[in-house]
Design a protein around this motif. Structure first.
Motif, PDB file in Angstrom:
ATOM      1  N   VAL A  90      15.746  16.903  -4.259  1.00 24.12           N
ATOM      2  CA  VAL A  90      14.489  16.767  -3.527  1.00 24.12           C
ATOM      3  C   VAL A  90      13.383  17.179  -4.484  1.00 24.12           C
ATOM      4  O   VAL A  90      13.499  18.189  -5.183  1.00 24.12           O
ATOM      5  CB  VAL A  90      14.497  17.633  -2.253  1.00 24.12           C
ATOM      6  CG1 VAL A  90      13.142  17.609  -1.574  1.00 24.12           C
ATOM      7  CG2 VAL A  90      15.584  17.146  -1.299  1.00 24.12           C
ATOM      8  N   SER A  91      12.313  16.385  -4.520  1.00 20.29           N
ATOM      9  CA  SER A  91      11.254  16.615  -5.494  1.00 20.29           C
ATOM     10  C   SER A  91      10.076  17.394  -4.934  1.00 20.29           C
ATOM     11  O   SER A  91       9.772  18.489  -5.399  1.00 20.29           O
ATOM     12  CB  SER A  91      10.748  15.280  -6.053  1.00 20.29           C
ATOM     13  OG  SER A  91      11.795  14.544  -6.614  1.00 20.29           O
ATOM     14  N   ASP A  92       9.392  16.818  -3.930  1.00 17.99           N
ATOM     15  CA  ASP A  92       8.128  17.404  -3.513  1.00 17.99           C
ATOM     16  C   ASP A  92       7.722  16.861  -2.155  1.00 17.99           C
ATOM     17  O   ASP A  92       8.339  15.933  -1.628  1.00 17.99           O
ATOM     18  CB  ASP A  92       7.056  17.027  -4.548  1.00 17.99           C
ATOM     19  CG  ASP A  92       5.895  18.004  -4.591  1.00 17.99           C
ATOM     20  OD1 ASP A  92       5.858  18.940  -3.768  1.00 17.99           O
ATOM     21  OD2 ASP A  92       5.018  17.826  -5.464  1.00 17.99           O
ATOM     22  N   ILE A  93       6.645  17.416  -1.631  1.00 22.42           N
ATOM     23  CA  ILE A  93       5.988  16.881  -0.444  1.00 22.42           C
ATOM     24  C   ILE A  93       4.693  16.255  -0.934  1.00 22.42           C
ATOM     25  O   ILE A  93       3.941  16.890  -1.680  1.00 22.42           O
ATOM     26  CB  ILE A  93       5.720  17.986   0.596  1.00 22.42           C
ATOM     27  CG1 ILE A  93       7.045  18.549   1.104  1.00 22.42           C
ATOM     28  CG2 ILE A  93       4.866  17.439   1.732  1.00 22.42           C
ATOM     29  CD1 ILE A  93       6.898  19.768   1.983  1.00 22.42           C
ATOM     30  N   ALA A  94       4.454  15.013  -0.547  1.00 19.64           N
ATOM     31  CA  ALA A  94       3.259  14.302  -1.001  1.00 19.64           C
ATOM     32  C   ALA A  94       2.449  13.852   0.204  1.00 19.64           C
ATOM     33  O   ALA A  94       3.012  13.384   1.202  1.00 19.64           O
ATOM     34  CB  ALA A  94       3.651  13.092  -1.844  1.00 19.64           C
ATOM     35  N   THR A  95       1.145  13.994   0.108  1.00 13.47           N
ATOM     36  CA  THR A  95       0.235  13.481   1.124  1.00 13.47           C
ATOM     37  C   THR A  95      -0.385  12.211   0.557  1.00 13.47           C
ATOM     38  O   THR A  95      -0.955  12.233  -0.536  1.00 13.47           O
ATOM     39  CB  THR A  95      -0.851  14.512   1.460  1.00 13.47           C
ATOM     40  OG1 THR A  95      -0.217  15.714   1.915  1.00 13.47           O
ATOM     41  CG2 THR A  95      -1.784  13.995   2.542  1.00 13.47           C
ATOM     42  N   ILE A  96      -0.232  11.124   1.288  1.00 11.56           N
ATOM     43  CA  ILE A  96      -0.740   9.840   0.810  1.00 11.56           C
ATOM     44  C   ILE A  96      -1.655   9.217   1.860  1.00 11.56           C
ATOM     45  O   ILE A  96      -1.587   9.545   3.046  1.00 11.56           O
ATOM     46  CB  ILE A  96       0.405   8.855   0.475  1.00 11.56           C
ATOM     47  CG1 ILE A  96       1.211   8.523   1.737  1.00 11.56           C
ATOM     48  CG2 ILE A  96       1.281   9.400  -0.625  1.00 11.56           C
ATOM     49  CD1 ILE A  96       2.058   7.282   1.611  1.00 11.56           C
ATOM     50  N   ASP A  97      -2.479   8.312   1.408  1.00 10.93           N
ATOM     51  CA  ASP A  97      -3.312   7.512   2.292  1.00 10.93           C
ATOM     52  C   ASP A  97      -2.493   6.277   2.647  1.00 10.93           C
ATOM     53  O   ASP A  97      -1.998   5.573   1.755  1.00 10.93           O
ATOM     54  CB  ASP A  97      -4.601   7.120   1.573  1.00 10.93           C
ATOM     55  CG  ASP A  97      -5.590   6.414   2.474  1.00 10.93           C
ATOM     56  OD1 ASP A  97      -5.164   5.741   3.444  1.00 10.93           O
ATOM     57  OD2 ASP A  97      -6.801   6.523   2.216  1.00 10.93           O
ATOM     58  N   SER A  98      -2.321   5.985   3.906  1.00  8.80           N
ATOM     59  CA  SER A  98      -1.523   4.832   4.341  1.00  8.80           C
ATOM     60  C   SER A  98      -2.035   3.528   3.736  1.00  8.80           C
ATOM     61  O   SER A  98      -1.260   2.598   3.524  1.00  8.80           O
ATOM     62  CB  SER A  98      -1.513   4.733   5.865  1.00  8.80           C
ATOM     63  OG  SER A  98      -0.848   5.859   6.408  1.00  8.80           O
ATOM     64  N   ALA A  99      -3.322   3.465   3.430  1.00  4.05           N
ATOM     65  CA  ALA A  99      -3.890   2.257   2.836  1.00  4.05           C
ATOM     66  C   ALA A  99      -3.375   2.025   1.419  1.00  4.05           C
ATOM     67  O   ALA A  99      -3.449   0.905   0.895  1.00  4.05           O
ATOM     68  CB  ALA A  99      -5.415   2.348   2.824  1.00  4.05           C
ATOM     69  N   ASP A 100      -2.829   3.053   0.764  1.00  5.19           N
ATOM     70  CA  ASP A 100      -2.313   2.922  -0.598  1.00  5.19           C
ATOM     71  C   ASP A 100      -0.880   2.383  -0.640  1.00  5.19           C
ATOM     72  O   ASP A 100      -0.374   2.066  -1.712  1.00  5.19           O
ATOM     73  CB  ASP A 100      -2.345   4.272  -1.320  1.00  5.19           C
ATOM     74  CG  ASP A 100      -3.770   4.741  -1.578  1.00  5.19           C
ATOM     75  OD1 ASP A 100      -4.683   3.886  -1.631  1.00  5.19           O
ATOM     76  OD2 ASP A 100      -3.968   5.960  -1.728  1.00  5.19           O
ATOM     77  N   VAL A 101      -0.234   2.283   0.517  1.00 10.02           N
ATOM     78  CA  VAL A 101       1.147   1.789   0.573  1.00 10.02           C
ATOM     79  C   VAL A 101       1.126   0.266   0.510  1.00 10.02           C
ATOM     80  O   VAL A 101       0.416  -0.385   1.276  1.00 10.02           O
ATOM     81  CB  VAL A 101       1.862   2.263   1.856  1.00 10.02           C
ATOM     82  CG1 VAL A 101       3.266   1.683   1.935  1.00 10.02           C
ATOM     83  CG2 VAL A 101       1.898   3.783   1.912  1.00 10.02           C
ATOM     84  N   GLN A 102       1.905  -0.281  -0.414  1.00 10.03           N
ATOM     85  CA  GLN A 102       2.001  -1.735  -0.563  1.00 10.03           C
ATOM     86  C   GLN A 102       3.350  -2.206  -0.027  1.00 10.03           C
ATOM     87  O   GLN A 102       4.342  -1.489  -0.109  1.00 10.03           O
ATOM     88  CB  GLN A 102       1.874  -2.125  -2.035  1.00 10.03           C
ATOM     89  CG  GLN A 102       0.529  -1.757  -2.619  1.00 10.03           C
ATOM     90  CD  GLN A 102       0.434  -2.178  -4.060  1.00 10.03           C
ATOM     91  OE1 GLN A 102       0.902  -3.249  -4.428  1.00 10.03           O
ATOM     92  NE2 GLN A 102      -0.177  -1.332  -4.875  1.00 10.03           N
ATOM     93  N   ALA A 103       3.363  -3.416   0.496  1.00 11.75           N
ATOM     94  CA  ALA A 103       4.611  -4.000   0.982  1.00 11.75           C
ATOM     95  C   ALA A 103       5.517  -4.297  -0.212  1.00 11.75           C
ATOM     96  O   ALA A 103       5.027  -4.657  -1.280  1.00 11.75           O
ATOM     97  CB  ALA A 103       4.326  -5.284   1.754  1.00 11.75           C
ATOM     98  N   PRO A 104       6.836  -4.123  -0.040  1.00 17.58           N
ATOM     99  CA  PRO A 104       7.740  -4.470  -1.143  1.00 17.58           C
ATOM    100  C   PRO A 104       7.726  -5.976  -1.366  1.00 17.58           C
ATOM    101  O   PRO A 104       7.562  -6.746  -0.419  1.00 17.58           O
ATOM    102  CB  PRO A 104       9.108  -3.988  -0.651  1.00 17.58           C
ATOM    103  CG  PRO A 104       8.986  -3.904   0.825  1.00 17.58           C
ATOM    104  CD  PRO A 104       7.544  -3.642   1.133  1.00 17.58           C
ATOM    105  N   PRO A 105       7.896  -6.407  -2.612  1.00 18.50           N
ATOM    106  CA  PRO A 105       7.899  -7.848  -2.872  1.00 18.50           C
ATOM    107  C   PRO A 105       9.131  -8.511  -2.257  1.00 18.50           C
ATOM    108  O   PRO A 105      10.197  -7.907  -2.170  1.00 18.50           O
ATOM    109  CB  PRO A 105       7.928  -7.939  -4.399  1.00 18.50           C
ATOM    110  CG  PRO A 105       8.469  -6.625  -4.857  1.00 18.50           C
ATOM    111  CD  PRO A 105       8.094  -5.613  -3.816  1.00 18.50           C
ATOM    112  N   GLU A 106       8.966  -9.749  -1.829  1.00 20.95           N
ATOM    113  CA  GLU A 106      10.081 -10.539  -1.307  1.00 20.95           C
ATOM    114  C   GLU A 106      10.874 -11.042  -2.502  1.00 20.95           C
ATOM    115  O   GLU A 106      10.406 -11.899  -3.235  1.00 20.95           O
ATOM    116  CB  GLU A 106       9.573 -11.708  -0.473  1.00 20.95           C
ATOM    117  CG  GLU A 106       8.911 -11.285   0.823  1.00 20.95           C
ATOM    118  CD  GLU A 106       9.884 -10.670   1.808  1.00 20.95           C
ATOM    119  OE1 GLU A 106      11.064 -11.068   1.837  1.00 20.95           O
ATOM    120  OE2 GLU A 106       9.461  -9.786   2.554  1.00 20.95           O
TER     121      GLU A 106
END
Length: 149
Positions: A90-106
């Motif tokens: 286990v590495s860390d706890i990260a706080t992210i902005d949901s807008a920064d999440v990109q969909a995985p490529p097909e």
């Protein structure tokens, strides 16, 4: 904003929603289940509850894990039952902005990409966010049952 817990399998960085994480346990051997899916390592006794343990490396198609005392089991609440996921660390706890999440490529690979909900860059590193419901979806197990005394 949302919080993720990040972890590693080999050189890969992955993450899950921190709200699904119940605890992190040291690796201990599991009891195999007959006819279980190949990625189900077995079960552990979690304070009287049967905890199915998924070899996350195998589940993601990266080959079977050979757990050592350095590995950990992340106990996750997936749907209405707990599951264990074997990870390297286990590495860390990260706080992210949901807008920064990109969909995985097909990529057209046997549906494996369905296990990845999104990809985000954290501190310059690409991190795959797993879809826990799909991860356990093909994991038919008996109903949650207390262990016999």
């Amino acid at each position: 904003m949302r919080q993720l817990i990040t972890f590693r399998i080999g050189a890969q960085s992955l993450a899950v929603d921190i709200m699904a994480t119940r605890e992190i346990r040291a690796w201990s051997p599991t009891t195999p289940l007959p006819h279980a899916a190949g990625f189900v390592r077995g079960v552990l006794d979690l304070r009287g509850i049967v905890l199915p343990v998924i070899d996350l490396s195998a589940r993601l198609g990266w080959g079977d894990c050979d757990p050592t005392p350095r590995h950990v089991v992340m106990v996750m609440q997936i749907g209405d039952r707990p599951y264990g996921l074997i990870v390297d660390a286990v590495s860390d706890i990260a706080t992210i902005d949901s807008a920064d999440v990109q969909a995985p490529p097909e990529l057209g690979r046997d549906g494996d990409h369905d296990l990845v909900k999104g990809i985000v860059t954290i501190e310059g590193e690409m991190v795959m966010i797993l879809d826990l419901d799909r991860l356990a979806g093909d994991c038919p197990l008996p109903e949650e049952t207390p262990l016999a005394a």
